[in-house]
Design an enzyme around this catalytic site. Structure first.
Site, mmCIF file in Angstrom:
data_model
loop_
_atom_site.group_PDB
_atom_site.id
_atom_site.type_symbol
_atom_site.label_atom_id
_atom_site.label_comp_id
_atom_site.label_asym_id
_atom_site.label_seq_id
_atom_site.Cartn_x
_atom_site.Cartn_y
_atom_site.Cartn_z
ATOM 1 N N TYR A 61 0.724 -1.547 -0.212
ATOM 2 C CA TYR A 61 -0.092 0.010 0.050
ATOM 3 C C TYR A 61 1.031 1.445 -0.385
ATOM 4 O O TYR A 61 1.333 1.958 1.047
ATOM 5 C CB TYR A 61 -0.648 -0.294 1.472
ATOM 6 C CG TYR A 61 -2.267 -1.429 1.056
ATOM 7 C CD1 TYR A 61 -1.940 -1.681 -0.226
ATOM 8 C CD2 TYR A 61 -2.838 -1.466 2.421
ATOM 9 C CE1 TYR A 61 -3.256 -3.017 0.109
ATOM 10 C CE2 TYR A 61 -3.359 -2.599 2.118
ATOM 11 C CZ TYR A 61 -3.747 -3.246 1.014
ATOM 12 O OH TYR A 61 -5.057 -4.210 0.595
ATOM 13 N N SER A 216 -12.807 -4.603 0.164
ATOM 14 C CA SER A 216 -13.075 -4.132 -0.552
ATOM 15 C C SER A 216 -14.825 -3.986 -0.236
ATOM 16 O O SER A 216 -16.343 -4.544 -0.516
ATOM 17 C CB SER A 216 -13.731 -4.115 -2.408
ATOM 18 O OG SER A 216 -12.328 -3.050 -1.975
HETATM 19 N N1 LIG Z 1 -6.406 -8.307 -0.213
HETATM 20 C C1 LIG Z 1 -6.183 -7.692 -0.733
HETATM 21 O O1 LIG Z 1 -6.357 -7.878 -1.650
HETATM 22 C C2 LIG Z 1 -7.111 -6.534 -0.832
HETATM 23 C C3 LIG Z 1 -7.751 -5.510 -1.749
HETATM 24 C C4 LIG Z 1 -8.218 -4.128 -2.010
HETATM 25 C C5 LIG Z 1 -8.602 -3.954 -0.312
HETATM 26 N N2 LIG Z 1 -8.287 -4.454 0.607
HETATM 27 C C6 LIG Z 1 -8.089 -4.258 2.280
HETATM 28 O O2 LIG Z 1 -9.251 -3.688 2.469
HETATM 29 C C7 LIG Z 1 -9.313 -2.291 2.286
HETATM 30 C C8 LIG Z 1 -11.669 -2.229 1.718
HETATM 31 O O3 LIG Z 1 -11.190 -1.915 0.765
HETATM 32 P P1 LIG Z 1 -11.266 -0.409 -0.276
HETATM 33 O O4 LIG Z 1 -10.443 0.625 0.573
HETATM 34 O O5 LIG Z 1 -10.375 -0.727 -1.716
HETATM 35 O O6 LIG Z 1 -13.114 -0.373 -0.323
HETATM 36 P P2 LIG Z 1 -14.390 -0.278 0.361
HETATM 37 O O7 LIG Z 1 -13.943 -0.701 2.216
HETATM 38 O O8 LIG Z 1 -15.056 -0.862 -0.138
HETATM 39 O O9 LIG Z 1 -14.086 1.136 0.162
HETATM 40 C C9 LIG Z 1 -13.582 2.680 0.345
HETATM 41 C C10 LIG Z 1 -14.570 3.345 0.705
HETATM 42 O O10 LIG Z 1 -15.347 4.419 1.312
HETATM 43 C C11 LIG Z 1 -15.402 4.576 1.517
HETATM 44 N N3 LIG Z 1 -15.760 5.025 3.275
HETATM 45 C C12 LIG Z 1 -15.779 3.979 3.980
HETATM 46 N N4 LIG Z 1 -17.062 4.053 4.886
HETATM 47 C C13 LIG Z 1 -17.647 4.750 4.813
HETATM 48 C C14 LIG Z 1 -19.198 5.106 5.452
HETATM 49 N N5 LIG Z 1 -19.261 4.833 5.865
HETATM 50 N N6 LIG Z 1 -19.508 6.473 4.642
HETATM 51 C C15 LIG Z 1 -18.899 7.167 3.199
HETATM 52 N N7 LIG Z 1 -17.744 6.358 2.636
HETATM 53 C C16 LIG Z 1 -17.286 5.864 3.361
HETATM 54 C C17 LIG Z 1 -14.150 5.365 1.922
HETATM 55 O O11 LIG Z 1 -13.963 7.577 1.813
HETATM 56 P P3 LIG Z 1 -12.984 7.391 2.239
HETATM 57 O O12 LIG Z 1 -11.690 7.706 1.708
HETATM 58 O O13 LIG Z 1 -13.559 9.128 1.705
HETATM 59 O O14 LIG Z 1 -12.738 7.755 3.753
HETATM 60 C C18 LIG Z 1 -13.538 4.262 1.056
HETATM 61 O O15 LIG Z 1 -12.331 5.438 0.267
HETATM 62 C C19 LIG Z 1 -8.566 -1.703 1.812
HETATM 63 O O16 LIG Z 1 -8.520 -0.452 2.379
HETATM 64 C C20 LIG Z 1 -7.731 -2.328 2.347
HETATM 65 O O17 LIG Z 1 -6.587 -2.686 3.659
HETATM 66 C C21 LIG Z 1 -7.288 -5.450 0.693
#
Ligand SMILES: NC(=O)c1ccc[n+]([C@@H]2O[C@H](COP(=O)([O-])OP(=O)(O)OC[C@H]3O[C@@H](n4cnc5c(N)ncnc54)[C@H](OP(=O)(O)O)[C@@H]3O)[C@@H](O)[C@H]2O)c1
Length: 303
Positions: A61, A216
């Site tokens: 990251y 996600s």
């Molecule tokens: N293992 C893997 O291959 C893999 C792949 C992708 C991700 N991940 C992990 O999974 C985590 C989550 O996935 P992701 O970040 O891709 O997507 P996500 O959690 O589905 O979406 C993240 C986005 O949602 C917004 N958000 C979160 N809570 C909110 C709320 N209560 N109200 C309004 N908006 C909200 C955030 O906005 P703001 O930025 O404005 O706060 C952020 O930009 C990642 O951070 C990472 O740690 C792992």
């Protein structure tokens, strides 16, 4: 027990460790489009204030090859500068993905890479042993058993305290658990209302008592609105309850099995504090039926 708005925060288990039922995903604070350090540290501090005790990160990251481990260093800095006790916070990192600097994500599942990567992650996190280390993604060029064997060796050597895998199939979960001698504590796969293909892995983890961390969980960075468009039941219930769409999505995921621990990504304090409230949101049996049938219908239509 951590208190959130006067109530104890719902806890779930990753192996022997009790953590908040909603974790903080660190990725949006370190990849392209990331905010400044001050806002990111404020986001992590807000999460800790609210009772979040699981933070997910990865050595990959970062934005380019010059700032490898940006997110791990950010989290370490935020934990150091936090005024309160953070000894109960589980930081879960990953190794096996590499970002060469052209925006792409490549794979390196060679045991020698994972050995070196885990030690570098421990150093960036400022710990003697990593709380939870997850093999990020299977590398087709390396036998899966060899990559997981490296994670087992890290566990045996005490470089990591707990072992997990990510982006795994049911067969890989069984193989990994076997190689780890029954010590696999977590599986992190993509899962949300718009991506339910990992339901079989979620169910398998529930049967085995292994934590399942949906990544996600809100549909991905900048894509939550599409969940509302394709699954209007989530929006309707959010409006009826007077809560955010994100809380309904996360509460639905929590309802699927006691092993589910979503890790919504955040780069603003308000996002993670709102998301944590999903742990207190009780959906009725009728709500859950409409939400689950909404996701099933969409999947069937897409096939
Ligand atoms: N293992 C893997 O291959 C893999 C792949 C992708 C991700 N991940 C992990 O999974 C985590 C989550 O996935 P992701 O970040 O891709 O997507 P996500 O959690 O589905 O979406 C993240 C986005 O949602 C917004 N958000 C979160 N809570 C909110 C709320 N209560 N109200 C309004 N908006 C909200 C955030 O906005 P703001 O930025 O404005 O706060 C952020 O930009 C990642 O951070 C990472 O740690 C792992």
């Amino acid at each position: 027990m951590t208190i959130h708005e006067g109530n104890p925060v719902q806890q779930r288990l990753i192996g022997p460790r009790s953590v908040s039922a909603i974790g903080l995903g660190g990725m949006p604070m370190s990849i392209e489009g990331r905010p400044d350090t001050e806002r990111s540290v404020a986001t992590i501090h807000a999460a800790l204030d609210a009772g979040v005790t699981l933070i997910d990160t990865a050595d990959a990251y970062h934005r380019d090859a010059h700032d490898v481990g940006h997110n791990e260093e950010l989290i370490a800095e935020a934990l150091r500068s936090y005024g309160g006790d953070t000894s109960h916070v589980l930081v879960a990192t990953k190794g096996g993905h590499v970002r060469p600097g052209d925006g792409s994500w490549t794979l390196d599942g060679r045991p020698e890479h994972l050995q070196a990567a885990a030690k570098a992650s421990a150093q960036r996190l400022g710990v003697d042993a990593i709380g939870l280390y997850q093999f990020h993604r299977p590398d087709p060029k390396v036998p899966y058993a060899d990559s997981v064997g490296a994670v087992r060796d890290l566990l045996d050597a005490g470089v990591i305290q707990l072992a997990g895998i990510s982006n795994a199939t049911v067969e890989q979960i069984d193989l990994a658990n076997d190689i780890l001698g029954g010590r696999l504590v977590s599986v992190q796969n993509q899962f949300s209302p718009t991506f339910t293909s990992s339901l079989s892995e979620l169910d398998h983890c529930a049967e085995l008592g292994i934590a399942f961390l949906p990544w996600s969980p809100l549909g991905g960075i900048g894509r939550t609105a599409s969940v509302a468009e394709s699954h209007p039941a989530f929006r309707r219930i959010a409006e009826e309850r007077g809560v955010s769409l994100q809380q309904v999505i996360l509460a639905w995921e929590l309802s699927l099995a006691p092993v589910v621990i979503p890790i919504p990504g955040s780069s603003r304090p308000a996002s993670i504090t709102d998301s944590l409230r999903a742990a207190d949101l009780e959906l009725t049996a009728d709500d859950l039926t409409s939400l689950s049938s909404a996701t099933t219908t969409t999947e069937q239509e897409q096939q």
